[in-house]
Design an enzyme around this catalytic site. Structure first.
Site, short mmCIF file in Angstrom:
data_model
loop_
_atom_site.label_atom_id
_atom_site.label_comp_id
_atom_site.label_asym_id
_atom_site.label_seq_id
_atom_site.Cartn_x
_atom_site.Cartn_y
_atom_site.Cartn_z
N THR A 119 0.83 -1.21 0.00
CA THR A 119 0.00 0.00 0.00
C THR A 119 0.86 1.26 0.00
OG1 THR A 119 -1.81 -1.12 1.09
CG2 THR A 119 -1.73 1.24 1.37
N THR A 124 1.89 -4.24 4.29
CA THR A 124 1.82 -4.50 5.74
C THR A 124 1.31 -5.90 6.08
OG1 THR A 124 -0.39 -3.53 5.87
CG2 THR A 124 1.47 -2.06 6.32
N ASP A 125 0.57 -6.53 5.15
CA ASP A 125 -0.06 -7.82 5.49
C ASP A 125 0.97 -8.85 5.96
OD1 ASP A 125 -2.39 -6.67 4.67
OD2 ASP A 125 -2.92 -8.23 3.23
N LYS A 151 1.21 -7.66 12.85
CA LYS A 151 0.10 -6.78 12.44
C LYS A 151 -1.13 -7.20 13.25
CE LYS A 151 -2.39 -5.01 8.44
NZ LYS A 151 -2.55 -4.95 6.99
N1 ASP Z 1 -2.53 -5.87 1.19
C1 ASP Z 1 -1.54 -4.83 1.32
C2 ASP Z 1 -0.18 -5.48 1.32
O1 ASP Z 1 0.16 -6.12 2.26
C3 ASP Z 1 -1.79 -4.04 2.56
C4 ASP Z 1 -0.76 -2.98 2.87
O2 ASP Z 1 0.26 -2.80 2.26
O3 ASP Z 1 -1.01 -2.23 3.85
O4 ASP Z 1 0.56 -5.32 0.39
#
Ligand code: ASP
Length: 417
Positions: free
Chosen positions: A89, A165-166, A241
Site C-alpha cells: 500500500t 503491511t499484510d 500486524k
Molecule cells: N494488502 C496490502 C499489502 O500487504 C496491505 C498494505 O500494504 O497495507 O501489500
C-alpha cells in the site's frame, strides 16, 4: 455526448438541470459502454448515461511521467539511504476503474512524493519487486536478502524496505535470520500514498531516520499512535500486524518496542543489535506448514498437511495444546524425521507443556517449544533451520537457540544458557 473526454480529465457534466464535476475514470469510455463514470470530489463514483449528458472538459489529465527505475535524489548532508522497493500500500495508488488500491508507484515516485526526505539525506531507489505483500513468498525473501546484502557490503549509510503491511512481519522475521550485521528498516502504510490521510509519509521519514542510526538488525518502523506524532521501532521478529486497518496496527508482542522516532529524532528504549560485518545465510526450505489447532481438527487433516511438508508449526490452544486424539499422529510425524514446533494462538505469554497432561504427552512425543516466540517467527525460523540441516537433534538445538532476539522468555533463555 458531444466531446469525448479522456481518463483522468476533470469534467463538468450537465444532465437536465443538474451538473456534476469530477474526474473521468479509465475503462468507462469504450464504445461498448453506454455509461460514463466519474469520481466526484467527495470520493464517490457516479455513472451517467452518455446519451443523456453534456460534457465540458475543465482540465486535461497530466501525461504520465516516465521515471527511471533506479535513481538518486540529492538531499542535505553527505549521507544516503537506499529505498529497496517491494510494493504494498505504501507504494500504491487508488485505481480509478475499480476504486481498489494497487501497487503502482515506483520506489522513485514514492521517494519524490515525500520532499521532507531531502531535508534528512540523499535517497537512492532500488526497486526489487512491486507487489502486494500477500503475494510475497519465501523465494522473494531470498531475493531481498541477497539484494540487501549487496548494499550492506557496499557500505551504504542506511537501508529502508517499503513493504506491504499484510506480511511485513513474516519478511522482517525471515530477514532477521537470513542476514546479520546490517540494519534493515521495514516500513509500510495502511492508507495508499495518494490519499490525504495516508500514513506513508510520516512512516517513511521516520524509517529513513532510523536507518541512519547504527542499527544492525531487521526492524519495523510504523505509526506509534493514531495521530501523526511518532512511530515505534519494533524488532522484526517480535512484531505483528494486530489490526486490519488502524495506523497503529503493528505491535511488539510479549515485550516493548526497541525505540521511538519523532520526525528525525530517534530515541532508543532498549538495547538493540549494532552494525557489524554483514553475513548472508539465505538458505530456506520452503515446505514448512503452519496449522492452527481448533475444536474439530482431525488426525486426517493433520496427516494430510504433514504429507508433503518437511516441518510443521502448530499454533496450539492456550499454553500450547492440541486435542489428545492428535498426539499419536504427531508422534508418528516426528518419528518420520519431520520436526513439529508448538506455539500458541494466544500470542501473549509462553508455551508451557509442563502444566497439563496433554502438554506432557506432547513433550514425550518430541514436540519442540520455544517459549514466547511468535508463530510466524517460528515458521520462518523452521524454514531457515531446515535449510541448514535435516538432523533432528541439530534442528531442535538451533530452534531453541536465541539467534536474532526472537525469544525473550527469560525462564527459557536461562535454561538455554
Ligand atoms: N494488502 C496490502 C499489502 O500487504 C496491505 C498494505 O500494504 O497495507 O501489500
Amino acid at each position: 455526448m458531444a466531446k469525448t473526454p479522456e481518463p483522468g480529465d476533470l469534467i463538468r457534466v450537465t444532465k437536465g438541470k443538474t451538473t456534476y464535476t469530477g474526474v473521468v475514470m479509465p475503462g468507462t469510455l469504450s464504445g461498448s459502454s453506454d455509461i460514463l463514470i466519474i469520481k466526484l470530489s467527495n470520493g464517490y463514483n457516479i455513472g451517467l448515461n452518455k446519451d443523456e449528458i453534456e460534457v465540458e472538459i475543465l482540465e486535461k489529465a497530466a501525461p504520465p511521467l516516465e521515471k527511471p527505475e533506479s535513481m538518486r535524489i540529492s538531499g542535505k548532508g553527505n549521507r544516503e539511504v537506499v529505498l529497496v522497493g517491494t510494493g504494498g500500500t505504501i507504494a500504491s495508488k487508488v485505481e480509478y476503474r475499480t476504486g481498489a488500491v494497487h501497487p503502482a508507484l515506483s520506489a522513485t515516485e514514492l521517494a519524490e512524493s515525500v520532499p521532507e526526505l531531502r531535508e534528512i539525506c540523499s535517497i537512492r531507489t532500488k526497486p526489487v519487486f512491486n507487489i502486494l505483500s500477500e503475494n510475497i513468498s519465501p523465494s522473494h525473501w531470498v531475493t531481498l536478502a541477497e539484494e540487501i546484502y549487496r548494499l550492506a557490503e557496499e557500505g551504504v549509510d542506511g537501508i529502508v524496505v517499503p513493504h506491504g503491511t499484510d506480511t511485513m512481519h513474516y519478511t522482517a522475521a525471515a530477514l532477521s535470520f537470513m542476514l546479520s550485521g546490517t540494519g534493515m528498516v521495514f516500513v509500510g502504510a495502511q492508507r495508499s500514498s495518494d490519499r490525504p490521510s495516508s500514513d506513508a509519509h510520516l512512516n517513511l521519514i521516520e524509517a529513513v531516520s532510523t536507518a541512519l542510526t547504527d542499527i544492525g538488525e531487521s526492524v519495523v518502523v510504523m505509526h506509534g499512535e493514531s495521530s501523526d506524532s511518532f512511530a515505534y521501532i519494533h524488532r522484526g521478529n517480535r512484531v505483528r500486524k494486530m489490526h486490519t486497518s488502524a495506523r497503529t496496527a503493528f505491535r511488539t508482542i510479549n515485550g516493548s518496542p526497541l525505540g521511538k522516532v519523532e520526525g528525525s529524532k530517534v530515541e532508543w528504549l532498549k538495547p538493540y543489535r549494532k552494525q557489524s560485518e554483514p553475513e548472508l545465510h539465505a538458505h530456506l526450505k520452503e515446505n514448512v506448514v503452519m496449522l492452527q489447532a481448533f475444536p474439530g481438527l482431525t488426525t486426517e487433516i493433520l496427516e494430510k498437511m504433514a504429507e508433503n511438508a518437511q516441518g510443521i508449526v502448530i499454533t496450539g490452544t492456550g499454553l500450547g495444546h492440541v486435542s489428545s486424539s492428535l498426539i499419536p499422529a504427531i508422534q508418528e510425524i516426528i518419528k518420520e524425521g519431520k520436526p513439529v514446533v508448538m506455539t500458541s494462538q494466544c500470542l501473549y505469554g509462553s508455551v508451557n507443556l509442563n502444566v497439563y497432561e496433554t502438554g506432557r504427552d506432547l513433550q514425550r512425543a518430541g514436540v519442540i517449544t520455544l517459549g514466547d516466540i511468535l508463530p510466524e517467527t517460528a515458521l520462518v525460523k523452521l524454514m531457515w533451520v531446515l535449510g541448514r540441516t535435516a538432523d533432528m537433534e541439530e534442528v531442535r538445538k538451533i530452534m531453541k537457540t536465541n539467534i536474532a532476539g526472537e525469544i525473550e522468555d527469560r525462564r527459557l533463555l536461562r535454561d538455554l544458557e
